[in-house]
Design an enzyme around this catalytic site. Structure first.
Site, PDB file in Angstrom:
ATOM      1  N   ARG A  37      -4.303 -42.621 -34.633  1.00 36.88           N
ATOM      2  CA  ARG A  37      -3.854 -43.362 -33.452  1.00 36.88           C
ATOM      3  C   ARG A  37      -2.371 -43.679 -33.563  1.00 36.88           C
ATOM      4  NH1 ARG A  37      -9.152 -47.264 -32.273  1.00 36.88           N
ATOM      5  NH2 ARG A  37     -10.642 -45.537 -32.507  1.00 36.88           N
ATOM      6  N   ARG A  41      -3.954 -52.528 -38.917  1.00 36.22           N
ATOM      7  CA  ARG A  41      -3.626 -51.590 -37.843  1.00 36.22           C
ATOM      8  C   ARG A  41      -2.824 -50.447 -38.436  1.00 36.22           C
ATOM      9  NH1 ARG A  41      -3.943 -52.319 -32.494  1.00 36.22           N
ATOM     10  NH2 ARG A  41      -4.145 -54.567 -32.665  1.00 36.22           N
ATOM     11  N   GLU A  72     -11.716 -57.700 -35.218  1.00 38.54           N
ATOM     12  CA  GLU A  72     -12.580 -56.624 -34.726  1.00 38.54           C
ATOM     13  C   GLU A  72     -12.778 -55.542 -35.790  1.00 38.54           C
ATOM     14  OE1 GLU A  72     -11.314 -54.814 -31.014  1.00 38.54           O
ATOM     15  OE2 GLU A  72     -12.333 -52.952 -31.561  1.00 38.54           O
ATOM     16  N   SER A  99     -17.041 -51.594 -32.421  1.00 39.69           N
ATOM     17  CA  SER A  99     -16.967 -51.609 -30.967  1.00 39.69           C
ATOM     18  C   SER A  99     -18.094 -50.733 -30.422  1.00 39.69           C
ATOM     19  CB  SER A  99     -15.601 -51.079 -30.543  1.00 39.69           C
ATOM     20  OG  SER A  99     -15.450 -51.222 -29.165  1.00 39.69           O
ATOM     21  N   ARG A 147     -10.023 -50.715 -42.545  1.00 44.37           N
ATOM     22  CA  ARG A 147     -10.062 -52.056 -41.947  1.00 44.37           C
ATOM     23  C   ARG A 147     -11.197 -52.894 -42.524  1.00 44.37           C
ATOM     24  NH1 ARG A 147      -9.536 -53.543 -35.574  1.00 44.37           N
ATOM     25  NH2 ARG A 147      -7.462 -52.610 -35.851  1.00 44.37           N
TER      26      ARG A 147
END
Length: 429
Positions: A261, A276, A350, A353, A392
């Site tokens: 990403r 991130r 988070e 998802s 993460r």
RNA sequence: GGAGAGGUGGCAGAGUGGCCGAUUGCGUCACCUUGCUAAGGUGAUGUACCGGUAACGGUACCGGGGGUUCGAAUCCCCCCCUCUCCGCCA
């Protein structure tokens, strides 16, 4: 995408979808699509009639004498020229309609809370106890650097910011988490998949990432390929263009893959640590099933439960939030995020998802099945959820399970994946 | 990267300019029949769009896109995919 028929019958629902999702630019696409559709519907009968005439006369011509043929040829040529103009217009309209329709977001379900962004997501469940430390707990990046487990500085020097390198026990823990995740899902009947990481535009488009997500995506322009940001893209696209038999549904897949990403527009956000990053590993669960809302909702519960079971096995406190309209993506009908306690943030962050789409992705992917009862083919329903995304997930693992001496306790469930070890790292003092 | 062969309906596989939305086989569905380990018979069976309450009518689709032609699954060009051989390589 949505069915154009739905737009005709209930354009207000589509407009309100864009409003609830806080996508004003996408709202206009509804009315643009409808006006194009109206023109097309005026044009099509005329074109069809002309083609019918052309076809009939053309067929008859095969049986005519050369002299008779000459007589009708002129008329046919004129018809052809006229038809070509209208056909050009038709082609243009179809392309425009497709483009506008692709912009119209999926309808959020009634159980999606109203709200403008992630601050207005609604907590639906909380599990586990936030740890109380008898010492000053350290953020994962300090802890890991002290153990020699991670190097951000050199990684950034060679690969740019938001990169990292894992070493030693942390690299092993990272892999242990992913293997645990895959095995958990395989044990529940999901088929393990190792998908392509580079995909064509059609897969990005079909899953709803394009148009709109281009800035988030690394692209290999030379080959017209895109690095996936999630295995959802190749795995959901797997049966695109196919006609499945109802008997082979549901399809349940668990894919482990690298994910890429660009994180454009996030400058200055979450710059420290492993939260991130541009590249990570993720184990993703994907379900393709029949067009039945109740079943989709049941699957949605199941895939959330799968992630919860992993977090419980990792002995991590977490909560579930129902994602509000403003924080929902274009293709989702409803989404739960699972957030895991991260002491360095003093908050939940988070880690998962879980989305359900109904037939929105399937329609774009041309992913259908033939119902057992012999009825017309229907578009499938699709869903997906994270099982584990690492590094993460290493943040809560390190931070919640850290000990006073700088070592990290390994949850029992992960010990078999780390040669039976119960503790990682050397005591610092 | 170079050379060649091919992509047709749920699947397999015919079809080389009008008689082809497409022979046939398998599968599927319906009905019928049959007392020797379940086989046989008959019929039906693509998708999408437009018009119509409907019956039905029309149009498009033979990997994708363009072209030639009055007319293209069939001829020409570009692209994608699959297979075989050569080269290269983890």
């Amino acid at each position: 995408m949505l069915d154009i028929k739905l737009l005709r019958e209930n354009p207000e629902a589509a407009r309100q979808a864009a409003v609830k999702k806080r996508m004003p630019d996408r709202q206009a696409a509804v009315d643009r699509a409808l006006s194009i559709d109206a023109e097309l519907r005026e044009l099509l009968p005329r074109i069809d009639a002309m083609r019918s005439e052309q076809k009939t006369a053309g067929k008859a011509m095969g049986k005519l004498s050369p002299a008779e043929r000459e007589a009708v040829l002129d008329g046919q040529k004129r018809l052809k020229a006229e038809l070509q103009q209208l056909e050009e217009r038709e082609k243009q309209l179809r392309a425009d309609l497709q483009a506008q329709l692709a912009l119209v977001p999926n309808l959020p379900d009634p159980d999606v809370p109203d709200g403008k962004d992630d601050t207005e997501n609604v907590e639906t469940k909380r599990h586990g106890t936030v740890p109380q430390f008898a010492f000053e707990p350290r953020p994962h990046y300090e802890l890991a650097e002290a153990q020699g487990w991670v190097d951000f500085t050199r990684a950034a020097a060679m690969a740019g910011s938001r990169n990292y390198m894992l070493f030693g026990d942390l690299a092993l823990l990272h892999d242990a988490v992913l293997r645990f995740a895959v095995e958990l899902m395989v044990g529940r009947g999901f088929v393990a998949v190792d998908p392509p990481l580079l995909v064509r535009d059609a897969a990005m488009y079909g899953t709803g990432f394009f148009p709109g997500g281009e800035e988030q995506t690394y692209r290999c322009e030379k080959d017209g390929l895109n690095l996936i940001g999630t295995a959802e893209v190749p795995v959901t696209s797997l049966h695109g263009g196919e006609m499945l038999a109802e008997d082979e549904l549901p399809k349940k897949y668990v894919a482990r893959s690298a994910c890429f990403r660009r994180e454009a527009g996030t400058y200055g956000k979450d710059t420290r640590g492993l939260y991130r990053v541009h590249q990570f590993q993720k184990v993703e669960q994907v379900i393709v099933d029949v067009a039945d809302k109740a079943r989709s909702i049941a699957h949605h519960r199941d895939i959330v439960q799968n992630a919860e079971d992993l977090l419980q096995a990792f002995e991590l406190p977490y909560r579930i939030v129902a994602v509000c309209g403003g924080d929902l993506g274009v293709p989702q009908a409803m989404k739960y995020d699972i957030e895991t306690w991260m002491p360095s943030r003093g908050n939940y962050g988070e880690t998962h998802s879980a989305s359900r789409f109904y037939d929105y992705q399937a329609r774009r992917l041309d992913l259908r099945y033939r119902p057992k009862d012999g009825g017309k083919p229907l578009f499938c329903h699709t869903l997906n959820n994270t099982v584990a995304a690492s590094p993460r997930i290493l943040i809560p693992l390190l931070e919640n399970h850290q000990q006073a001496d700088g070592t990290v306790r390994v949850p029992k469930a992960l010990q078999p994946y780390l040669g039976g070890r119960a503790v990682l790292g050397k005591p610092q003092r």
